[in-house]
Scaffold this motif. Structure first.
Motif, PDB file in Angstrom:
ATOM      1  N   ILE A 159       0.957  -1.232   0.284  1.00 45.53           N
ATOM      2  CA  ILE A 159      -0.100   0.053  -0.032  1.00 45.53           C
ATOM      3  C   ILE A 159       0.745   1.100  -0.176  1.00 45.53           C
ATOM      4  CG2 ILE A 159      -1.689   1.467   1.510  1.00 45.53           C
ATOM      5  CD1 ILE A 159      -2.855  -1.462   2.245  1.00 45.53           C
ATOM      6  N   GLU A 160       2.076   1.237   0.990  1.00 44.50           N
ATOM      7  CA  GLU A 160       2.813   2.391   0.984  1.00 44.50           C
ATOM      8  C   GLU A 160       3.668   2.630  -0.270  1.00 44.50           C
ATOM      9  OE1 GLU A 160       5.154   5.786   2.357  1.00 44.50           O
ATOM     10  OE2 GLU A 160       2.942   4.983   2.839  1.00 44.50           O
ATOM     11  N   HIS A 161       4.043   1.437  -0.965  1.00 42.41           N
ATOM     12  CA  HIS A 161       4.830   1.673  -2.119  1.00 42.41           C
ATOM     13  C   HIS A 161       3.802   2.057  -3.350  1.00 42.41           C
ATOM     14  CE1 HIS A 161       7.544   0.413  -5.327  1.00 42.41           C
ATOM     15  NE2 HIS A 161       6.461  -0.190  -5.861  1.00 42.41           N
ATOM     16  N   LEU A 162       2.629   1.817  -3.446  1.00 39.10           N
ATOM     17  CA  LEU A 162       1.795   2.287  -4.530  1.00 39.10           C
ATOM     18  C   LEU A 162       1.332   3.693  -4.282  1.00 39.10           C
ATOM     19  CD1 LEU A 162      -0.684  -0.883  -4.844  1.00 39.10           C
ATOM     20  CD2 LEU A 162       1.241  -0.066  -6.312  1.00 39.10           C
ATOM     21  N   ARG A 163       1.399   4.080  -2.953  1.00 37.86           N
ATOM     22  CA  ARG A 163       0.955   5.379  -2.587  1.00 37.86           C
ATOM     23  C   ARG A 163       2.295   6.312  -3.162  1.00 37.86           C
ATOM     24  NH1 ARG A 163       2.731   9.065   0.309  1.00 37.86           N
ATOM     25  NH2 ARG A 163       4.087   7.914   1.614  1.00 37.86           N
ATOM     26  N   ARG A 164       3.322   5.819  -2.953  1.00 39.98           N
ATOM     27  CA  ARG A 164       4.707   6.555  -3.150  1.00 39.98           C
ATOM     28  C   ARG A 164       4.719   6.732  -4.740  1.00 39.98           C
ATOM     29  NH1 ARG A 164       9.197   6.833   0.571  1.00 39.98           N
ATOM     30  NH2 ARG A 164      10.469   6.848  -0.959  1.00 39.98           N
ATOM     31  N   LYS A 165       4.473   5.511  -5.213  1.00 39.83           N
ATOM     32  CA  LYS A 165       4.549   5.599  -6.857  1.00 39.83           C
ATOM     33  C   LYS A 165       3.562   6.431  -7.458  1.00 39.83           C
ATOM     34  CE  LYS A 165       4.458   2.057 -10.721  1.00 39.83           C
ATOM     35  NZ  LYS A 165       4.283   0.836 -10.760  1.00 39.83           N
ATOM     36  N   ALA A 166       2.351   6.587  -6.710  1.00 38.31           N
ATOM     37  CA  ALA A 166       1.444   7.323  -7.299  1.00 38.31           C
ATOM     38  C   ALA A 166       1.767   8.999  -7.315  1.00 38.31           C
ATOM     39  CB  ALA A 166       0.125   7.227  -6.881  1.00 38.31           C
ATOM     40  N   GLU A 167       2.456   9.231  -6.033  1.00 38.78           N
ATOM     41  CA  GLU A 167       2.796  10.591  -5.747  1.00 38.78           C
ATOM     42  C   GLU A 167       3.999  11.126  -6.862  1.00 38.78           C
ATOM     43  OE1 GLU A 167       4.418  10.899  -1.853  1.00 38.78           O
ATOM     44  OE2 GLU A 167       2.120  11.034  -0.962  1.00 38.78           O
ATOM     45  N   ARG A 168       4.746   9.946  -7.050  1.00 39.09           N
ATOM     46  CA  ARG A 168       6.047  10.505  -8.037  1.00 39.09           C
ATOM     47  C   ARG A 168       5.350  10.375  -9.247  1.00 39.09           C
ATOM     48  NH1 ARG A 168       8.602   6.144  -5.145  1.00 39.09           N
ATOM     49  NH2 ARG A 168       8.251   4.574  -6.925  1.00 39.09           N
ATOM     50  N   GLU A 169       4.478   9.935  -9.730  1.00 41.98           N
ATOM     51  CA  GLU A 169       3.947   9.994 -11.197  1.00 41.98           C
ATOM     52  C   GLU A 169       3.290  11.321 -11.192  1.00 41.98           C
ATOM     53  OE1 GLU A 169       1.550   6.328 -11.708  1.00 41.98           O
ATOM     54  OE2 GLU A 169       3.480   5.103 -12.078  1.00 41.98           O
ATOM     55  N   GLU A 170       2.467  11.699 -10.110  1.00 42.24           N
ATOM     56  CA  GLU A 170       1.822  13.021 -10.205  1.00 42.24           C
ATOM     57  C   GLU A 170       2.838  14.261 -10.181  1.00 42.24           C
ATOM     58  OE1 GLU A 170      -0.404  13.382  -6.670  1.00 42.24           O
ATOM     59  OE2 GLU A 170      -2.015  11.822  -7.374  1.00 42.24           O
ATOM     60  N   GLN A 171       4.134  13.975  -9.763  1.00 40.50           N
ATOM     61  CA  GLN A 171       4.932  15.014  -9.767  1.00 40.50           C
ATOM     62  C   GLN A 171       5.676  14.911 -10.973  1.00 40.50           C
ATOM     63  OE1 GLN A 171       7.167  14.401  -6.266  1.00 40.50           O
ATOM     64  NE2 GLN A 171       5.716  14.975  -5.013  1.00 40.50           N
ATOM     65  N   GLY A 172       5.710  14.013 -11.911  1.00 40.76           N
ATOM     66  CA  GLY A 172       6.450  13.889 -13.156  1.00 40.76           C
ATOM     67  C   GLY A 172       7.489  12.964 -12.869  1.00 40.76           C
ATOM     68  N   SER A 173       7.917  12.552 -11.705  1.00 39.34           N
ATOM     69  CA  SER A 173       9.417  11.722 -11.371  1.00 39.34           C
ATOM     70  C   SER A 173       9.066  10.635 -12.193  1.00 39.34           C
ATOM     71  CB  SER A 173       9.515  11.782 -10.080  1.00 39.34           C
ATOM     72  OG  SER A 173       9.525  13.279  -9.603  1.00 39.34           O
ATOM     73  N   PRO A 174      10.265  10.014 -12.558  1.00 40.83           N
ATOM     74  CA  PRO A 174      10.354   8.521 -12.916  1.00 40.83           C
ATOM     75  C   PRO A 174      10.025   7.821 -11.937  1.00 40.83           C
ATOM     76  CG  PRO A 174      12.506   9.579 -12.811  1.00 40.83           C
ATOM     77  CD  PRO A 174      11.379  10.492 -12.462  1.00 40.83           C
ATOM     78  N   PRO A 175       9.219   6.518 -12.349  1.00 40.09           N
ATOM     79  CA  PRO A 175       8.876   5.435 -11.024  1.00 40.09           C
ATOM     80  C   PRO A 175       9.653   4.871 -10.608  1.00 40.09           C
ATOM     81  CG  PRO A 175       7.999   4.836 -13.381  1.00 40.09           C
ATOM     82  CD  PRO A 175       8.773   6.203 -13.480  1.00 40.09           C
TER      83      PRO A 175
END
Length: 119
Positions: free
Chosen positions: A103-119
Motif C-alpha cells: 500500500i505504501e509503495h503504491l502510494r509513493r509511486k502514485a505521488e512520484r507519477e503526479e510530480q512527473g518523476s520517473p517511477p
C-alpha cells in the motif's frame, strides 16, 4: 562454531521465499486467511485468472509444506475443503507486513507519477 547457515541457504529468508514462491500462493493464502475454510471451487472463483491445474499444484505445494490442510468429507459428491494450518497461521504477520508495504509503495509511486518523476 556454527556458520548460521541452515542447509545450503546462507539466508533463512531464501527458504521462506522458496516455500512461498509461485505467482498465486499469496493470493490463495490471502483468501484462506479471510475464511475458516474454502472449497476448491470457491478459491477458483476468488482468484480470477488462475487455472484449475495451477490452483491444484499450488495447493498441493502449500499442503506439502504444512501450511494448508485439505479435508475430504465422505459425501456424495465428495466435498473437499482447504484451510490454513496452525503452522500456516504463523505466516499471517508476514502477509500483513507485505500488504502494508505494498500500500505504501503504491502510494509513493502514485505521488512520484503526479510530480512527473520517473517511477
Amino acid at each position: 562454531m556454527s556458520s548460521g547457515y541452515v542447509g545450503d541457504s546462507p539466508c533463512s529468508a531464501v527458504s521462506t521465499l522458496q516455500v512461498l514462491s509461485g505467482k498465486w500462493k499469496w493470493l490463495i493464502l490471502y483468501h484462506l486467511f479471510q475464511h475458516p475454510s474454502l472449497r476448491f471451487s470457491e478459491l477458483m472463483r476468488s482468484i480470477p485468472g488462475i487455472t484449475q491445474r495451477v490452483l491444484t499444484k499450488q495447493l498441493r505445494e502449500l499442503e506439502d509444506e504444512g501450511i494448508v490442510e485439505r479435508t475430504v468429507y465422505p459425501e456424495i459428491p465428495p466435498r473437499v475443503e482447504y484451510a490454513i494450518t496452525p503452522y500456516g497461521q504463523s505466516l499471517r504477520p508476514i502477509l500483513d507486513l507485505m500488504h502494508a508495504w505494498g500500500i505504501e509503495h503504491l502510494r509513493r509511486k502514485a505521488e512520484r507519477e503526479e510530480q512527473g518523476s520517473p517511477p
